[in-house]
Design a protein around this motif. Structure first.
Motif, PDB file in Angstrom:
ATOM      1  N   GLN A  13       0.856  -1.189   0.000  1.00 37.48           N
ATOM      2  CA  GLN A  13       0.000   0.000   0.000  1.00 37.48           C
ATOM      3  C   GLN A  13       0.892   1.238   0.000  1.00 37.48           C
ATOM      4  OE1 GLN A  13      -1.012   1.694   3.479  1.00 37.48           O
ATOM      5  NE2 GLN A  13      -2.856   2.757   2.826  1.00 37.48           N
ATOM      6  N   GLY A  14       0.931   1.940  -1.114  1.00 38.85           N
ATOM      7  CA  GLY A  14       1.825   3.078  -1.278  1.00 38.85           C
ATOM      8  C   GLY A  14       2.941   2.709  -2.239  1.00 38.85           C
ATOM      9  N   PHE A  15       3.206   3.567  -3.229  1.00 36.63           N
ATOM     10  CA  PHE A  15       4.177   3.215  -4.253  1.00 36.63           C
ATOM     11  C   PHE A  15       5.169   4.352  -4.486  1.00 36.63           C
ATOM     12  CE2 PHE A  15       5.114   1.440  -8.658  1.00 36.63           C
ATOM     13  CZ  PHE A  15       5.661   0.264  -8.181  1.00 36.63           C
ATOM     14  N   GLY A  16       5.456   5.095  -3.398  1.00 38.63           N
ATOM     15  CA  GLY A  16       6.494   6.120  -3.468  1.00 38.63           C
ATOM     16  C   GLY A  16       7.864   5.489  -3.321  1.00 38.63           C
ATOM     17  N   SER A  17       8.808   6.244  -2.785  1.00 39.83           N
ATOM     18  CA  SER A  17      10.169   5.719  -2.638  1.00 39.83           C
ATOM     19  C   SER A  17      10.184   4.443  -1.819  1.00 39.83           C
ATOM     20  CB  SER A  17      11.059   6.776  -1.976  1.00 39.83           C
ATOM     21  OG  SER A  17      11.193   7.912  -2.798  1.00 39.83           O
ATOM     22  N   MET A  18       9.544   4.451  -0.659  1.00 43.06           N
ATOM     23  CA  MET A  18       9.584   3.296   0.233  1.00 43.06           C
ATOM     24  C   MET A  18       8.807   2.109  -0.342  1.00 43.06           C
ATOM     25  SD  MET A  18      10.954   2.509   3.213  1.00 43.06           S
ATOM     26  CE  MET A  18      11.084   3.974   4.249  1.00 43.06           C
ATOM     27  N   GLY A  19       7.569   2.331  -0.733  1.00 47.05           N
ATOM     28  CA  GLY A  19       6.753   1.233  -1.235  1.00 47.05           C
ATOM     29  C   GLY A  19       7.252   0.691  -2.558  1.00 47.05           C
ATOM     30  N   GLY A  20       7.717   1.584  -3.432  1.00 46.82           N
ATOM     31  CA  GLY A  20       8.206   1.141  -4.728  1.00 46.82           C
ATOM     32  C   GLY A  20       9.426   0.253  -4.608  1.00 46.82           C
ATOM     33  N   ALA A  21      10.386   0.663  -3.796  1.00 44.20           N
ATOM     34  CA  ALA A  21      11.594  -0.144  -3.625  1.00 44.20           C
ATOM     35  C   ALA A  21      11.294  -1.446  -2.895  1.00 44.20           C
ATOM     36  CB  ALA A  21      12.649   0.655  -2.864  1.00 44.20           C
ATOM     37  N   THR A  22      10.375  -1.406  -1.944  1.00 46.15           N
ATOM     38  CA  THR A  22       9.985  -2.642  -1.254  1.00 46.15           C
ATOM     39  C   THR A  22       9.430  -3.647  -2.257  1.00 46.15           C
ATOM     40  OG1 THR A  22       9.456  -1.430   0.788  1.00 46.15           O
ATOM     41  CG2 THR A  22       8.508  -3.631   0.532  1.00 46.15           C
ATOM     42  N   ALA A  23       8.519  -3.181  -3.109  1.00 46.96           N
ATOM     43  CA  ALA A  23       7.936  -4.065  -4.116  1.00 46.96           C
ATOM     44  C   ALA A  23       9.002  -4.609  -5.049  1.00 46.96           C
ATOM     45  CB  ALA A  23       6.860  -3.312  -4.905  1.00 46.96           C
ATOM     46  N   ARG A  24       9.934  -3.755  -5.470  1.00 46.31           N
ATOM     47  CA  ARG A  24      10.995  -4.190  -6.383  1.00 46.31           C
ATOM     48  C   ARG A  24      11.806  -5.336  -5.782  1.00 46.31           C
ATOM     49  NH1 ARG A  24      15.893  -0.465  -8.819  1.00 46.31           N
ATOM     50  NH2 ARG A  24      14.744  -0.590 -10.768  1.00 46.31           N
ATOM     51  N   TYR A  25      12.260  -5.155  -4.539  1.00 45.00           N
ATOM     52  CA  TYR A  25      13.181  -6.150  -3.987  1.00 45.00           C
ATOM     53  C   TYR A  25      12.469  -7.397  -3.469  1.00 45.00           C
ATOM     54  CZ  TYR A  25      16.769  -2.832  -4.951  1.00 45.00           C
ATOM     55  OH  TYR A  25      17.616  -1.977  -5.629  1.00 45.00           O
ATOM     56  N   LEU A  26      11.210  -7.273  -3.122  1.00 44.75           N
ATOM     57  CA  LEU A  26      10.441  -8.490  -2.830  1.00 44.75           C
ATOM     58  C   LEU A  26      10.237  -9.296  -4.110  1.00 44.75           C
ATOM     59  CD1 LEU A  26       7.702  -7.332  -0.283  1.00 44.75           C
ATOM     60  CD2 LEU A  26       9.678  -8.807   0.152  1.00 44.75           C
ATOM     61  N   ALA A  27       9.895  -8.601  -5.185  1.00 41.60           N
ATOM     62  CA  ALA A  27       9.688  -9.285  -6.464  1.00 41.60           C
ATOM     63  C   ALA A  27      10.969  -9.956  -6.934  1.00 41.60           C
ATOM     64  CB  ALA A  27       9.175  -8.298  -7.513  1.00 41.60           C
ATOM     65  N   GLN A  28      12.096  -9.273  -6.779  1.00 42.90           N
ATOM     66  CA  GLN A  28      13.370  -9.852  -7.189  1.00 42.90           C
ATOM     67  C   GLN A  28      13.736 -11.076  -6.354  1.00 42.90           C
ATOM     68  OE1 GLN A  28      16.552  -6.996  -7.449  1.00 42.90           O
ATOM     69  NE2 GLN A  28      15.543  -5.779  -9.038  1.00 42.90           N
ATOM     70  N   ALA A  29      13.227 -11.129  -5.125  1.00 41.41           N
ATOM     71  CA  ALA A  29      13.495 -12.269  -4.252  1.00 41.41           C
ATOM     72  C   ALA A  29      12.516 -13.415  -4.484  1.00 41.41           C
ATOM     73  CB  ALA A  29      13.444 -11.833  -2.788  1.00 41.41           C
ATOM     74  N   GLY A  30      11.583 -13.250  -5.418  1.00 42.07           N
ATOM     75  CA  GLY A  30      10.644 -14.309  -5.745  1.00 42.07           C
ATOM     76  C   GLY A  30       9.293 -14.208  -5.077  1.00 42.07           C
ATOM     77  N   VAL A  31       9.041 -13.100  -4.386  1.00 42.99           N
ATOM     78  CA  VAL A  31       7.731 -12.881  -3.773  1.00 42.99           C
ATOM     79  C   VAL A  31       6.810 -12.260  -4.822  1.00 42.99           C
ATOM     80  CG1 VAL A  31       6.450 -11.710  -1.944  1.00 42.99           C
ATOM     81  CG2 VAL A  31       8.766 -12.562  -1.496  1.00 42.99           C
ATOM     82  N   LYS A  32       5.677 -12.856  -5.054  1.00 36.52           N
ATOM     83  CA  LYS A  32       4.749 -12.378  -6.069  1.00 36.52           C
ATOM     84  C   LYS A  32       3.973 -11.166  -5.533  1.00 36.52           C
ATOM     85  CE  LYS A  32       2.699 -15.586  -8.352  1.00 36.52           C
ATOM     86  NZ  LYS A  32       1.755 -16.698  -8.675  1.00 36.52           N
ATOM     87  N   ILE A  33       4.094 -10.035  -6.220  1.00 34.31           N
ATOM     88  CA  ILE A  33       3.376  -8.823  -5.818  1.00 34.31           C
ATOM     89  C   ILE A  33       2.006  -8.854  -6.488  1.00 34.31           C
ATOM     90  CG2 ILE A  33       3.419  -6.316  -5.686  1.00 34.31           C
ATOM     91  CD1 ILE A  33       5.740  -7.742  -4.220  1.00 34.31           C
ATOM     92  N   VAL A  34       0.973  -9.178  -5.716  1.00 33.99           N
ATOM     93  CA  VAL A  34      -0.366  -9.358  -6.282  1.00 33.99           C
ATOM     94  C   VAL A  34      -1.207  -8.093  -6.220  1.00 33.99           C
ATOM     95  CG1 VAL A  34      -0.396 -11.831  -5.822  1.00 33.99           C
ATOM     96  CG2 VAL A  34      -1.241 -10.246  -4.066  1.00 33.99           C
TER      97      VAL A  34
END
Length: 377
Positions: free
Chosen positions: A189-210
């Motif tokens: 929830q939130g896609f600024g600096s914090m949320g965007g980077a969180t989503a990026r590195y979770l996705a890179q680690a194999g966590v599916k961002i749904v």
């Protein structure tokens, strides 16, 4: 009780601004500045207290950097208003005596560092963190090191916009491992600096961002979103370019962000997003607080919660680790230090009955150690 509380009123717009210095360590405090309609003194006070804990949790007796005290600034004004930069500049001018000597700060909710830096330059100050300069062994080299770090980009995004979210992702991954979640999914929830980077590195680690939520609403896809494309097409406020969505991506109402099923929930936007009225809608097994104070004290949550003072502490610490010379001005050095510290802290709290209380106890112990160190010196 806070060391200092200041309330300011902008004569041009009537906007209110606040500064709370919770504590000084070696005469200096640290904490960001946010701008949002509805920001209150109580909110800023709570955030300043959290900054004291956040600083202390990263105390390393062998490091060059010694944690500062906690502080926070807040402006009750809409950051989308065309007068926002003028209000920010007027606020910083009013607070300039504190910025010069006592308060170091950077971007927070509703503000970008570029906007702060532009206002700081306009009012004639050196930097938003100039109060810490007297504590540096070699100010020129330290400032050059930080400038070099800010010039680093990783896959099209500047390092300073990634370090906080990278830390949140590392905290989330540690929580996922602790809970033994298989093929985990996540909603951010939130896609600024914090949320965007969180989503990026979770996705890179194999966590599916749904699912992702921004100011305009919710985007969801049970098969996973194309995080990288959406990340690189955001506007300056973290809003997603809907034209970059794929046909299978669904657009939902902004109030439906808790309806998207995911194992991991990352609130990375406003404070108080989860309260006693909507807590029953939470279906995640793990919540990682990327935002400051996203869950109210009266919300009953049946999930493992990694608190904000741990999860989102990397941004603040990265500035100081770099400035004081504990890490190099590279992405590799930053990410290695953040991963080590984040996983160490998460490991200390996840087995406790209340991770939030455990983090507070760790911080209080560190504060006492710092105080004792400087009493002896």
């Amino acid at each position: 009780m806070s060391y200092l509380q200041v309330t300011w009123i902008d004569p041009a717009t009537g906007a209110r601004g606040y500064l709370v210095i919770d504590r000084l360590v070696r005469g200096v405090s640290s904490g960001g500045l946010r701008m949002r309609a509805g920001c209150t003194l109580d909110e800023v006070r709570g955030l300043a207290e959290g900054m004291t804990a956040k600083e202390a949790l990263n105390y390393d007796p062998g490091a060059r950097y010694v944690p500062l005290g906690g502080a926070k600034g807040g402006i009750d004004f809409d950051p989308y208003d065309p007068r926002a930069q003028e209000v920010l500049t007027a606020y910083l001018y009013a607070m300039s005596p504190y910025i010069e000597r006592f308060w170091t700060m950077g971007e927070d909710l509703g503000l970008r560092q570029q906007a702060i830096d532009a206002a700081i330059e306009k009012i004639g100050l050196q930097s938003s963190i100039q109060a810490v300069y007297p504590l540096l062994d070699d100010e020129q080299k330290a400032r050059e090191r930080l400038a070099d770090a800010f010039a680093v980009t990783v896959d099209g995004v500047s390092l300073d916009e990634l370090v906080g979210g990278y830390g949140v992702a590392e905290a989330a991954l540690a929580g996922i491992e602790h809970l033994h979640l298989r093929n985990p999914t996540a909603f951010v929830q939130g896609f600024g600096s914090m949320g965007g980077a969180t989503a990026r590195y979770l996705a890179q680690a194999g966590v599916k961002i749904v699912g992702l939520a921004d100011v305009h609403g919710v985007i969801a896809n049970p098969d996973g979103l194309d995080v990288e494309t959406l990340l690189l097409s955001r506007d300056s406020h973290g809003a997603i370019d809907r034209s970059r969505l794929r046909p299978e991506d669904r657009q939902l109402d902004r109030d439906s962000w808790l309806d998207v099923e995911a194992d991991v929930l990352v609130p990375a936007a406003t404070s108080y997003a989860i309260d006693r009225d909507n807590a029953h809608q939470v279906n995640a097994k793990l919540i990682v607080e990327a935002a400051n104070m996203p869950i109210t004290a009266d919300a009953e949550i049946d999930a493992l919660v990694i608190p904000d003072v741990v999860a989102n502490s990397a941004t603040n610490s990265w500035w100081w680790w770099t400035l004081f010379g504990d890490i190099d001005a590279t992405a590799e050095s930053a990410f290695a230090k953040i991963s080590t510290n984040m996983r160490r802290l998460v490991a200390k709290i996840v087995d406790q009955p209340s991770p939030r209380a455990a983090a507070a106890e760790l911080a209080a112990t560190a504060v006492k150690e710092i105080e004792q160190r400087f009493r002896q010196s």
